[in-house]
Motif scaffolding. Structure first.
Motif, PDB file in Angstrom:
ATOM      1  N   LEU A 268      65.199  44.563  44.705  1.00 55.05           N
ATOM      2  CA  LEU A 268      65.448  43.572  45.752  1.00 55.05           C
ATOM      3  C   LEU A 268      64.321  43.571  46.785  1.00 55.05           C
ATOM      4  CD1 LEU A 268      69.277  43.975  46.371  1.00 55.05           C
ATOM      5  CD2 LEU A 268      68.096  42.302  44.933  1.00 55.05           C
ATOM      6  N   ARG A 269      63.532  44.613  46.770  1.00 57.53           N
ATOM      7  CA  ARG A 269      62.370  44.725  47.663  1.00 57.53           C
ATOM      8  C   ARG A 269      61.131  44.305  46.868  1.00 57.53           C
ATOM      9  NH1 ARG A 269      64.073  48.501  51.776  1.00 57.53           N
ATOM     10  NH2 ARG A 269      65.867  49.653  51.044  1.00 57.53           N
ATOM     11  N   TRP A 270      61.097  43.041  46.448  1.00 52.60           N
ATOM     12  CA  TRP A 270      60.015  42.608  45.576  1.00 52.60           C
ATOM     13  C   TRP A 270      58.658  42.675  46.262  1.00 52.60           C
ATOM     14  CZ3 TRP A 270      57.519  38.242  47.247  1.00 52.60           C
ATOM     15  CH2 TRP A 270      58.227  37.385  48.090  1.00 52.60           C
ATOM     16  N   ASP A 271      58.647  42.721  47.580  1.00 53.13           N
ATOM     17  CA  ASP A 271      57.375  42.912  48.285  1.00 53.13           C
ATOM     18  C   ASP A 271      57.132  44.397  48.584  1.00 53.13           C
ATOM     19  OD1 ASP A 271      59.144  43.474  50.343  1.00 53.13           O
ATOM     20  OD2 ASP A 271      58.296  42.029  51.756  1.00 53.13           O
ATOM     21  N   GLY A 272      58.054  45.240  48.135  1.00 55.61           N
ATOM     22  CA  GLY A 272      57.941  46.672  48.350  1.00 55.61           C
ATOM     23  C   GLY A 272      58.543  47.157  49.657  1.00 55.61           C
ATOM     24  N   ILE A 273      58.945  46.239  50.525  1.00 56.08           N
ATOM     25  CA  ILE A 273      59.423  46.619  51.859  1.00 56.08           C
ATOM     26  C   ILE A 273      60.780  46.003  52.206  1.00 56.08           C
ATOM     27  CG2 ILE A 273      58.890  46.529  54.334  1.00 56.08           C
ATOM     28  CD1 ILE A 273      55.899  46.277  53.443  1.00 56.08           C
ATOM     29  N   THR A 274      60.866  44.687  52.162  1.00 57.39           N
ATOM     30  CA  THR A 274      62.004  43.956  52.702  1.00 57.39           C
ATOM     31  C   THR A 274      63.034  43.616  51.632  1.00 57.39           C
ATOM     32  OG1 THR A 274      60.460  42.956  54.274  1.00 57.39           O
ATOM     33  CG2 THR A 274      62.622  41.933  54.079  1.00 57.39           C
ATOM     34  N   PRO A 275      64.290  44.042  51.793  1.00 52.08           N
ATOM     35  CA  PRO A 275      65.333  43.665  50.826  1.00 52.08           C
ATOM     36  C   PRO A 275      65.690  42.181  50.956  1.00 52.08           C
ATOM     37  CG  PRO A 275      66.046  45.526  52.195  1.00 52.08           C
ATOM     38  CD  PRO A 275      64.794  44.986  52.798  1.00 52.08           C
ATOM     39  N   ARG A 276      65.687  41.504  49.805  1.00 55.21           N
ATOM     40  CA  ARG A 276      66.045  40.083  49.757  1.00 55.21           C
ATOM     41  C   ARG A 276      67.025  39.853  48.625  1.00 55.21           C
ATOM     42  NH1 ARG A 276      60.455  39.706  51.012  1.00 55.21           N
ATOM     43  NH2 ARG A 276      60.151  38.729  53.032  1.00 55.21           N
ATOM     44  N   VAL A 277      68.069  39.105  48.928  1.00 54.68           N
ATOM     45  CA  VAL A 277      69.087  38.746  47.945  1.00 54.68           C
ATOM     46  C   VAL A 277      69.028  37.236  47.766  1.00 54.68           C
ATOM     47  CG1 VAL A 277      71.570  38.614  47.511  1.00 54.68           C
ATOM     48  CG2 VAL A 277      70.585  40.687  48.525  1.00 54.68           C
ATOM     49  N   SER A 278      68.974  36.794  46.512  1.00 55.20           N
ATOM     50  CA  SER A 278      69.020  35.368  46.197  1.00 55.20           C
ATOM     51  C   SER A 278      70.318  35.089  45.446  1.00 55.20           C
ATOM     52  CB  SER A 278      67.822  34.963  45.335  1.00 55.20           C
ATOM     53  OG  SER A 278      66.618  35.133  46.031  1.00 55.20           O
ATOM     54  N   MET A 279      71.115  34.182  46.015  1.00 53.39           N
ATOM     55  CA  MET A 279      72.369  33.793  45.383  1.00 53.39           C
ATOM     56  C   MET A 279      72.307  32.297  45.090  1.00 53.39           C
ATOM     57  SD  MET A 279      76.333  34.319  46.565  1.00 53.39           S
ATOM     58  CE  MET A 279      76.231  33.308  48.043  1.00 53.39           C
ATOM     59  N   PHE A 280      72.719  31.935  43.889  1.00 53.97           N
ATOM     60  CA  PHE A 280      72.703  30.553  43.442  1.00 53.97           C
ATOM     61  C   PHE A 280      74.140  30.082  43.293  1.00 53.97           C
ATOM     62  CE2 PHE A 280      69.029  32.861  42.049  1.00 53.97           C
ATOM     63  CZ  PHE A 280      67.983  32.057  42.487  1.00 53.97           C
ATOM     64  N   VAL A 281      74.435  28.907  43.849  1.00 51.21           N
ATOM     65  CA  VAL A 281      75.808  28.402  43.868  1.00 51.21           C
ATOM     66  C   VAL A 281      75.832  26.994  43.280  1.00 51.21           C
ATOM     67  CG1 VAL A 281      77.804  27.846  45.315  1.00 51.21           C
ATOM     68  CG2 VAL A 281      76.334  29.787  45.915  1.00 51.21           C
ATOM     69  N   VAL A 282      76.671  26.811  42.267  1.00 51.91           N
ATOM     70  CA  VAL A 282      76.872  25.510  41.626  1.00 51.91           C
ATOM     71  C   VAL A 282      78.105  24.883  42.256  1.00 51.91           C
ATOM     72  CG1 VAL A 282      77.337  24.316  39.452  1.00 51.91           C
ATOM     73  CG2 VAL A 282      75.887  26.368  39.459  1.00 51.91           C
ATOM     74  N   THR A 283      77.963  23.646  42.720  1.00 47.59           N
ATOM     75  CA  THR A 283      79.069  22.954  43.373  1.00 47.59           C
ATOM     76  C   THR A 283      79.019  21.462  43.061  1.00 47.59           C
ATOM     77  OG1 THR A 283      80.134  22.498  45.508  1.00 47.59           O
ATOM     78  CG2 THR A 283      77.741  22.720  45.524  1.00 47.59           C
ATOM     79  N   GLU A 284      80.161  20.821  43.146  1.00 42.56           N
ATOM     80  CA  GLU A 284      80.213  19.373  42.958  1.00 42.56           C
ATOM     81  C   GLU A 284      79.822  18.636  44.232  1.00 42.56           C
ATOM     82  OE1 GLU A 284      84.097  18.599  41.389  1.00 42.56           O
ATOM     83  OE2 GLU A 284      83.724  19.872  39.652  1.00 42.56           O
ATOM     84  N   SER A 285      79.779  19.334  45.337  1.00 42.78           N
ATOM     85  CA  SER A 285      79.443  18.740  46.623  1.00 42.78           C
ATOM     86  C   SER A 285      77.933  18.527  46.754  1.00 42.78           C
ATOM     87  CB  SER A 285      79.920  19.659  47.753  1.00 42.78           C
ATOM     88  OG  SER A 285      79.473  19.169  49.002  1.00 42.78           O
TER      89      SER A 285
END
Length: 158
Positions: A8-25
């Motif tokens: 999650l620290r793809w830059d080696g330092i900062t944790p980042r979470v990516s969430m993808f949401v499918v919606t009809e809206s």
């Protein structure tokens, strides 16, 4: 710490979470990421354009959460994020590493090891923090079930 959490620290330092949401809206579900006192320092939401319009009738939004430090209980925090997405308007939500999203590879075998959590409407979220588990056939099968159930197999390879 698990390799998944380290990634999650793809830059080696900062944790980042990516969430993808499918919606009809056409609007991103309003989600609250301050969960039991844990809150990202920055949250960005993006509408992911489906230029070929192959997933007609649904939209996909990406939520990028940036933290100073990882949540003290990352498993429960991530499950809470997925659960909330599916309660507040998402039909399907998943967690993926930075750069894992492409309409040609929605939950496909090619990127299964890049997806570490998933949840469907009225279902319990699944979060995997053991990298070896992400490489197993059973995880690919789980993603194939979600892919088929939510009609994402209209796009890309299986």
């Amino acid at each position: 710490m698990s390799q998944v959490l380290e990634n999650l620290r793809w830059d080696g330092i900062t944790p980042r979470v990516s969430m993808f949401v499918v919606t009809e809206s056409a609007r991103a579900p309003k989600l609250e990421f301050d969960i039991k006192g844990t809150k990202p320092k920055k949250t960005k939401v993006f509408h992911l354009e489906d230029e070929d319009e192959t997933l007609q009738g649904v939209n996909i939004f990406e939520y990028d959460l940036t933290f100073d430090t990882l949540p003290t209980d990352p498993l429960q925090y991530l499950k809470s994020c997925l659960r909330q997405a599916c309660i507040k308007g998402g039909n399907l939500a998943w967690l993926g590493f930075e750069g894992s999203f492409h309409y040609d590879h929605l939950l496909t075998d090619e990127i299964a090891e890049e997806i570490y959590g998933i949840c469907g409407e009225n279902e319990e979220p699944i979060v995997i923090l053991d990298e070896e588990e992400l490489h197993k056939a059973s995880w690919k099968e789980t993603l194939q079930i979600y892919r088929s159930k939510h009609n994402l197999s209209q796009r890309g390879k299986t």
